[in-house]
Design an enzyme around this catalytic site. Sequence first.
Site, short mmCIF file in Angstrom:
data_model
loop_
_atom_site.label_atom_id
_atom_site.label_comp_id
_atom_site.label_asym_id
_atom_site.label_seq_id
_atom_site.Cartn_x
_atom_site.Cartn_y
_atom_site.Cartn_z
N ASN A 65 0.88 -1.17 0.00
CA ASN A 65 0.00 0.00 0.00
C ASN A 65 0.91 1.22 0.00
OD1 ASN A 65 -1.88 2.00 0.62
ND2 ASN A 65 -1.85 1.56 2.79
N GLY A 66 0.72 2.15 -0.92
CA GLY A 66 1.56 3.35 -0.96
C GLY A 66 2.17 3.53 -2.33
N LYS A 118 -11.23 5.14 0.78
CA LYS A 118 -11.54 5.79 2.05
C LYS A 118 -10.35 6.54 2.63
CE LYS A 118 -14.22 6.27 5.72
NZ LYS A 118 -15.22 7.31 5.48
N LYS A 121 -20.71 15.56 -1.20
CA LYS A 121 -21.38 14.25 -1.03
C LYS A 121 -22.08 13.84 -2.32
CE LYS A 121 -19.91 12.97 1.86
NZ LYS A 121 -19.11 13.49 2.95
#
Length: 601
Positions: free
Chosen positions: A101-102, A596, A480
């Site tokens: 991840n990254g 997220k 949103k």
Amino acid sequence: MCGIVGYTGKDSALTPVIEGLRRLEYRGYDSAGIAIPAEIGKPLFIEKRSGKLKNLEDALGKTPKSNSGIGHTRWATHGGPTDTNAHPHLDNEGKLALIHNGIIENYEQLRYELEKKGHKFKSETDTESVVHLLSDARKENNGDLAAAMRQVCKQLKGSFTLLAIHADDPTHIVGARRNSPLVVGIGDGENFLASDVAAFISHTKKALELGQDQVVDITPTSIEVTDLSGQKVTGKEFEISWDATAAERGGFSHFMLKEIYEQPKAIADTLIGRLSGLDLKIKFKKFNKIVIIACGTAYNAGLVGKYAIEKWGNIPVDVELASEYRYREPSLDKKTLVIPISQSGETMDTLMALRYAKSKNATILSVCNTNGSTIARESDAVLYTHAGPEIAVASTKAFATQLIAMYLIGLEVSRKLGTLTKNEIKQISEELNQLPAKVEQILETVEPLRQTTRKFKSAESVLFLGRHVGYPTALEGALKLKELAYMHAEGFAGGELKHGPIALIDQGTPVVAIMPTSGSLLAEKMASNIQEVKARGAIVIVISESDFAGADHFIRIPKVNQLMQPVLSVVPLQVIAYEMAVARGNDVDQPRNLAKSVTVE
Ligand code: F6R
């Protein structure tokens, strides 16, 4: 940004790995993959598929029985979301698997050198360079995967969480982290590694935080943490305060809907025990200004914070987009209090802005929802929001609690600087205490709004208007709607409309207007703004605490202190975005292109 899970223990690894991936899928859903040792010394069993985890699950045929394994769910950075680019990536022997991840910033240089040495690459990812590098390093370190990981980490530039497993030593899973999250789940005869505690919450509530540039080697019965020089390090253990049901949908059709309905509790939990003062060990008197840094929804919460902290604390507050902040070399020093706001505590833009502020000797008071996250750990003090796990990609209850954190900080500043009387503080505290019940009241009456929203599902664009704190609320409503309904939406300050944006209004354009507290001068001005858009054909949905004659659709919210109005007025906006996404057939909890926790800059 990518979910990572590793399991080594007594059970078959497939179940906890897939379960972990399901709980981490909010972090990225471009592809998913697993690696499981089949037989000692033989190539690992690998399955990976582009798209959601479901595609991987459908593709999984007979898998070898194994007590260890790793899994990955991806948010693509380098290389498109294809099967080949999906993680895990393998070395040339197929015995070493790596997930990441990254972003590895020097991957091209590494790849060039590795290809010259004969390594064969299959994907377009930055990650694949690391697995080849790790494979060589493991050989140089006589099969010691943790030592190899330490060696490799020293050569990498960028941010990463890495997990690796080798077929020759299948009970070991080795992880490392720099600027990306990784936690250890401490089980009984089994241990876990994951990006987030949600991955293993149904197995254990005991976890261990890992620091920057640390390497961890887990087996079913041992956890060894070292720094990059190989020195042993004692990690910080913590107890997870929520249980597995908090990370389940619990009868709601989507996590987002559940989280909208959890707002009264999240607000109450964030307020509890804090209205008489915050235990922050910060000397507020030494500051001459406050700078709030954040991204997206958290930034919108910060904008509301500015109104409250300046009004109650009589101190200048700037609100900055974290991704822009450090690049313009802003002026700040030890007299500046910097407040990063972050649900995940891992947002790279916010973290980098925090580090910039630290380098200028500012004091850092972060507002985070995730215990032990990087932003929390690198701050001088933390005010945790108690929203509980927020799984839906679109933030709702975290926003509500970030607003509460802003009010709590505003009150604390005023207490410490003596800018409000005891009576005023008491009055504000009472009003804050009433918020959970008032949000509950709105939730009980939103059903008609869901029907109304569906009427606008084919609108080309939706505009949101607000004044004062209603303006950041309008920005949040538009954000949103964009992220969930994939519609053009914009938030404007009501007074700004006539300076250009009013040209967007056409026959039938839906405009959502947030009315300021009734009877105020601002309410009068806003009423004029509403008339201006109506005169040009807009259909106006008014959110107000008192009747509004010119509204095409009307949503009532309870009366409240103007500064606290966003806590209430945002609820219908969340419902509009949710309903619109459902009506348009979109994936509410996992909207396209998003993740997220944004751990890349
Ligand atoms: C929008 C949303 C994002 C986040 C932003 C910051 O619904 O969720 O805009 O608010 O990416 O994330 P955190 O708060 O984790 O730093």
